[in-house]
Design a protein around this motif. Structure first.
Motif, PDB file in Angstrom:
ATOM      1  N   GLY A  48      24.542 -27.944 -59.739  1.00  0.00           N
ATOM      2  CA  GLY A  48      25.095 -28.592 -60.917  1.00  0.00           C
ATOM      3  C   GLY A  48      24.833 -30.086 -61.000  1.00  0.00           C
ATOM      4  O   GLY A  48      25.176 -30.721 -61.993  1.00  0.00           O
ATOM      5  N   ASP A  49      24.243 -30.668 -59.981  1.00  0.00           N
ATOM      6  CA  ASP A  49      23.961 -32.103 -59.973  1.00  0.00           C
ATOM      7  C   ASP A  49      22.572 -32.353 -60.553  1.00  0.00           C
ATOM      8  O   ASP A  49      21.752 -31.447 -60.661  1.00  0.00           O
ATOM      9  CB  ASP A  49      24.048 -32.648 -58.547  1.00  0.00           C
ATOM     10  CG  ASP A  49      24.344 -34.138 -58.490  1.00  0.00           C
ATOM     11  OD1 ASP A  49      24.476 -34.766 -59.554  1.00  0.00           O
ATOM     12  OD2 ASP A  49      24.458 -34.674 -57.365  1.00  0.00           O
ATOM     13  N   ALA A  50      22.294 -33.596 -60.925  1.00  0.00           N
ATOM     14  CA  ALA A  50      20.993 -33.972 -61.472  1.00  0.00           C
ATOM     15  C   ALA A  50      20.728 -35.440 -61.155  1.00  0.00           C
ATOM     16  O   ALA A  50      21.653 -36.248 -61.079  1.00  0.00           O
ATOM     17  CB  ALA A  50      20.969 -33.766 -62.981  1.00  0.00           C
ATOM     18  N   VAL A  51      19.460 -35.793 -60.990  1.00  0.00           N
ATOM     19  CA  VAL A  51      19.076 -37.192 -60.804  1.00  0.00           C
ATOM     20  C   VAL A  51      19.174 -37.878 -62.160  1.00  0.00           C
ATOM     21  O   VAL A  51      18.687 -37.375 -63.164  1.00  0.00           O
ATOM     22  CB  VAL A  51      17.641 -37.306 -60.236  1.00  0.00           C
ATOM     23  CG1 VAL A  51      17.202 -38.757 -60.158  1.00  0.00           C
ATOM     24  CG2 VAL A  51      17.552 -36.650 -58.870  1.00  0.00           C
ATOM     25  N   ILE A  52      19.843 -39.045 -62.195  1.00  0.00           N
ATOM     26  CA  ILE A  52      20.028 -39.750 -63.472  1.00  0.00           C
ATOM     27  C   ILE A  52      19.430 -41.156 -63.474  1.00  0.00           C
ATOM     28  O   ILE A  52      19.351 -41.781 -64.518  1.00  0.00           O
ATOM     29  CB  ILE A  52      21.519 -39.818 -63.876  1.00  0.00           C
ATOM     30  CG1 ILE A  52      22.386 -40.394 -62.746  1.00  0.00           C
ATOM     31  CG2 ILE A  52      22.043 -38.453 -64.239  1.00  0.00           C
ATOM     32  CD1 ILE A  52      22.599 -41.835 -62.840  1.00  0.00           C
ATOM     33  N   ALA A  53      19.007 -41.643 -62.291  1.00  0.00           N
ATOM     34  CA  ALA A  53      18.466 -43.003 -62.246  1.00  0.00           C
ATOM     35  C   ALA A  53      17.522 -43.186 -61.072  1.00  0.00           C
ATOM     36  O   ALA A  53      17.660 -42.523 -60.050  1.00  0.00           O
ATOM     37  CB  ALA A  53      19.598 -44.022 -62.155  1.00  0.00           C
ATOM     38  N   MET A  54      16.561 -44.121 -61.259  1.00  0.00           N
ATOM     39  CA  MET A  54      15.628 -44.493 -60.207  1.00  0.00           C
ATOM     40  C   MET A  54      15.378 -45.995 -60.309  1.00  0.00           C
ATOM     41  O   MET A  54      15.223 -46.529 -61.398  1.00  0.00           O
ATOM     42  CB  MET A  54      14.301 -43.749 -60.377  1.00  0.00           C
ATOM     43  CG  MET A  54      13.306 -43.957 -59.243  1.00  0.00           C
ATOM     44  SD  MET A  54      12.233 -45.393 -59.353  1.00  0.00           S
ATOM     45  CE  MET A  54      11.199 -45.007 -60.727  1.00  0.00           C
ATOM     46  N   GLU A  55      15.381 -46.650 -59.168  1.00  0.00           N
ATOM     47  CA  GLU A  55      15.035 -48.059 -59.096  1.00  0.00           C
ATOM     48  C   GLU A  55      13.990 -48.245 -58.004  1.00  0.00           C
ATOM     49  O   GLU A  55      14.020 -47.556 -56.986  1.00  0.00           O
ATOM     50  CB  GLU A  55      16.267 -48.921 -58.777  1.00  0.00           C
ATOM     51  CG  GLU A  55      17.267 -49.051 -59.909  1.00  0.00           C
ATOM     52  CD  GLU A  55      16.787 -49.937 -61.041  1.00  0.00           C
ATOM     53  OE1 GLU A  55      16.067 -50.918 -60.795  1.00  0.00           O
ATOM     54  OE2 GLU A  55      17.139 -49.641 -62.192  1.00  0.00           O
ATOM     55  N   ALA A  56      13.058 -49.174 -58.204  1.00  0.00           N
ATOM     56  CA  ALA A  56      12.064 -49.530 -57.185  1.00  0.00           C
ATOM     57  C   ALA A  56      12.463 -50.897 -56.640  1.00  0.00           C
ATOM     58  O   ALA A  56      12.497 -51.882 -57.377  1.00  0.00           O
ATOM     59  CB  ALA A  56      10.669 -49.579 -57.797  1.00  0.00           C
ATOM     60  N   LEU A  57      12.792 -50.952 -55.366  1.00  0.00           N
ATOM     61  CA  LEU A  57      13.333 -52.156 -54.740  1.00  0.00           C
ATOM     62  C   LEU A  57      12.323 -52.781 -53.795  1.00  0.00           C
ATOM     63  O   LEU A  57      11.624 -52.065 -53.080  1.00  0.00           O
ATOM     64  CB  LEU A  57      14.576 -51.800 -53.906  1.00  0.00           C
ATOM     65  CG  LEU A  57      15.589 -50.846 -54.507  1.00  0.00           C
ATOM     66  CD1 LEU A  57      16.569 -50.395 -53.445  1.00  0.00           C
ATOM     67  CD2 LEU A  57      16.305 -51.507 -55.657  1.00  0.00           C
ATOM     68  N   ALA A  58      12.274 -54.104 -53.768  1.00  0.00           N
ATOM     69  CA  ALA A  58      11.495 -54.792 -52.738  1.00  0.00           C
ATOM     70  C   ALA A  58      12.329 -54.743 -51.466  1.00  0.00           C
ATOM     71  O   ALA A  58      13.544 -54.922 -51.519  1.00  0.00           O
ATOM     72  CB  ALA A  58      11.212 -56.230 -53.147  1.00  0.00           C
ATOM     73  N   PRO A  59      11.723 -54.489 -50.299  1.00  0.00           N
ATOM     74  CA  PRO A  59      12.494 -54.353 -49.061  1.00  0.00           C
ATOM     75  C   PRO A  59      13.383 -55.555 -48.755  1.00  0.00           C
ATOM     76  O   PRO A  59      14.412 -55.410 -48.138  1.00  0.00           O
ATOM     77  CB  PRO A  59      11.427 -54.185 -47.981  1.00  0.00           C
ATOM     78  CG  PRO A  59      10.235 -53.677 -48.697  1.00  0.00           C
ATOM     79  CD  PRO A  59      10.297 -54.257 -50.088  1.00  0.00           C
ATOM     80  N   SER A  60      13.011 -56.739 -49.207  1.00  0.00           N
ATOM     81  CA  SER A  60      13.779 -57.942 -48.890  1.00  0.00           C
ATOM     82  C   SER A  60      14.866 -58.260 -49.909  1.00  0.00           C
ATOM     83  O   SER A  60      15.651 -59.179 -49.704  1.00  0.00           O
ATOM     84  CB  SER A  60      12.825 -59.133 -48.782  1.00  0.00           C
ATOM     85  OG  SER A  60      12.175 -59.335 -50.021  1.00  0.00           O
ATOM     86  N   GLU A  61      14.925 -57.530 -51.015  1.00  0.00           N
ATOM     87  CA  GLU A  61      15.897 -57.852 -52.057  1.00  0.00           C
ATOM     88  C   GLU A  61      17.321 -57.608 -51.585  1.00  0.00           C
ATOM     89  O   GLU A  61      17.620 -56.584 -50.991  1.00  0.00           O
ATOM     90  CB  GLU A  61      15.605 -57.049 -53.329  1.00  0.00           C
ATOM     91  CG  GLU A  61      14.369 -57.535 -54.039  1.00  0.00           C
ATOM     92  CD  GLU A  61      14.039 -56.730 -55.285  1.00  0.00           C
ATOM     93  OE1 GLU A  61      13.857 -57.358 -56.328  1.00  0.00           O
ATOM     94  OE2 GLU A  61      13.976 -55.501 -55.190  1.00  0.00           O
ATOM     95  N   GLN A  62      18.187 -58.555 -51.866  1.00  0.00           N
ATOM     96  CA  GLN A  62      19.573 -58.474 -51.412  1.00  0.00           C
ATOM     97  C   GLN A  62      20.555 -58.471 -52.576  1.00  0.00           C
ATOM     98  O   GLN A  62      21.697 -58.857 -52.405  1.00  0.00           O
ATOM     99  CB  GLN A  62      19.879 -59.659 -50.484  1.00  0.00           C
ATOM    100  CG  GLN A  62      19.119 -59.621 -49.191  1.00  0.00           C
ATOM    101  CD  GLN A  62      19.445 -58.399 -48.359  1.00  0.00           C
ATOM    102  OE1 GLN A  62      20.599 -58.018 -48.216  1.00  0.00           O
ATOM    103  NE2 GLN A  62      18.432 -57.749 -47.820  1.00  0.00           N
ATOM    104  N   GLY A  63      20.164 -58.024 -53.758  1.00  0.00           N
ATOM    105  CA  GLY A  63      21.055 -57.976 -54.905  1.00  0.00           C
ATOM    106  C   GLY A  63      22.127 -56.917 -54.722  1.00  0.00           C
ATOM    107  O   GLY A  63      22.450 -56.512 -53.607  1.00  0.00           O
ATOM    108  N   THR A  64      22.683 -56.466 -55.823  1.00  0.00           N
ATOM    109  CA  THR A  64      23.684 -55.415 -55.784  1.00  0.00           C
ATOM    110  C   THR A  64      23.238 -54.259 -56.664  1.00  0.00           C
ATOM    111  O   THR A  64      22.420 -54.429 -57.566  1.00  0.00           O
ATOM    112  CB  THR A  64      25.062 -55.922 -56.251  1.00  0.00           C
ATOM    113  OG1 THR A  64      24.944 -56.489 -57.548  1.00  0.00           O
ATOM    114  CG2 THR A  64      25.638 -56.942 -55.286  1.00  0.00           C
ATOM    115  N   LEU A  65      23.795 -53.095 -56.393  1.00  0.00           N
ATOM    116  CA  LEU A  65      23.517 -51.906 -57.186  1.00  0.00           C
ATOM    117  C   LEU A  65      24.730 -51.671 -58.072  1.00  0.00           C
ATOM    118  O   LEU A  65      25.847 -51.506 -57.577  1.00  0.00           O
ATOM    119  CB  LEU A  65      23.271 -50.704 -56.273  1.00  0.00           C
ATOM    120  CG  LEU A  65      22.626 -49.511 -56.955  1.00  0.00           C
ATOM    121  CD1 LEU A  65      21.176 -49.822 -57.313  1.00  0.00           C
ATOM    122  CD2 LEU A  65      22.680 -48.294 -56.059  1.00  0.00           C
ATOM    123  N   LEU A  66      24.521 -51.698 -59.383  1.00  0.00           N
ATOM    124  CA  LEU A  66      25.594 -51.471 -60.349  1.00  0.00           C
ATOM    125  C   LEU A  66      25.598 -50.002 -60.720  1.00  0.00           C
ATOM    126  O   LEU A  66      24.592 -49.465 -61.186  1.00  0.00           O
ATOM    127  CB  LEU A  66      25.375 -52.326 -61.603  1.00  0.00           C
ATOM    128  CG  LEU A  66      26.335 -52.087 -62.763  1.00  0.00           C
ATOM    129  CD1 LEU A  66      27.760 -52.452 -62.368  1.00  0.00           C
ATOM    130  CD2 LEU A  66      25.904 -52.895 -63.967  1.00  0.00           C
TER     131      LEU A  66
END
Length: 170
Positions: A48-66
């Protein structure tokens, strides 16, 4: 298809599901294939689950995931709380989904200073600063991002690329 990104071959992929799971893996674990190929498993889904989002991250990025939920709740989580895994696993919890906050409708990589736009199924649009959203751990339900009427749901979200200038010009 939920997303496509051009990358430099050195990125990490973050997949998120409707039931609040996420997985982070190196993009080189996905081998190049022809256009008729079926691809590889990124995350193992519960029934019943489904993938709804994808992000491509740089290994060094230290932001946040909203993470944004259907009932107007969301939260920011530091990227370092998402450990690097091998693709095809179950992933880890990104948000605790309940009847209060609802299923996940979007996941965005954000940084301080970014702005967010949310859209509901009744045409309500709200623009707010990402800095105003509290940073929380992965295993929480989030805080209210937008007030909604009964039967109203968040259906769209966007990280705004341009900041609005004081004089109205961007």
């Amino acid at each position: 298809l939920i997303a496509a990104r051009l990358t430099d071959g050195q990125r990490e992929v973050m997949l998120a599901t409707r039931q609040g799971m996420a997985i982070r893996f190196k993009e080189d674990q996905v081998r190049p294939m022809g256009r008729t190929a079926r691809g590889v498993t990124g995350i193992e889904l519960e029934e019943g689950d489904a993938v709804i989002a994808m992000e491509a991250l740089a290994p060094s990025e230290q932001g946040t995931l909203l993470t944004i939920c259907e009932n107007g709740y969301g939260k920011r989580t530091p990227m370092d709380e998402y450990r690097l895994q091998n693709r095809g696993g179950k992933g880890i919890i990104t948000i605790r989904t309940t009847d209060r906050n609802g299923p996940v409708v979007g996941v965005l990589q954000v940084e301080d200073g970014d702005e967010l736009m949310l859209v509901t199924n009744r045409g309500k649009i709200i623009r707010s600063k990402v800095d105003d959203i509290r940073v929380q751990g992965r295993d929480t339900q989030g805080v209210r991002l937008i007030s909604m009427e009964p039967d109203e749901k968040v259906v769209g979200q966007a990280r705004l690329a341009e900041k609005e200038e004081e004089n109205g010009e961007a």
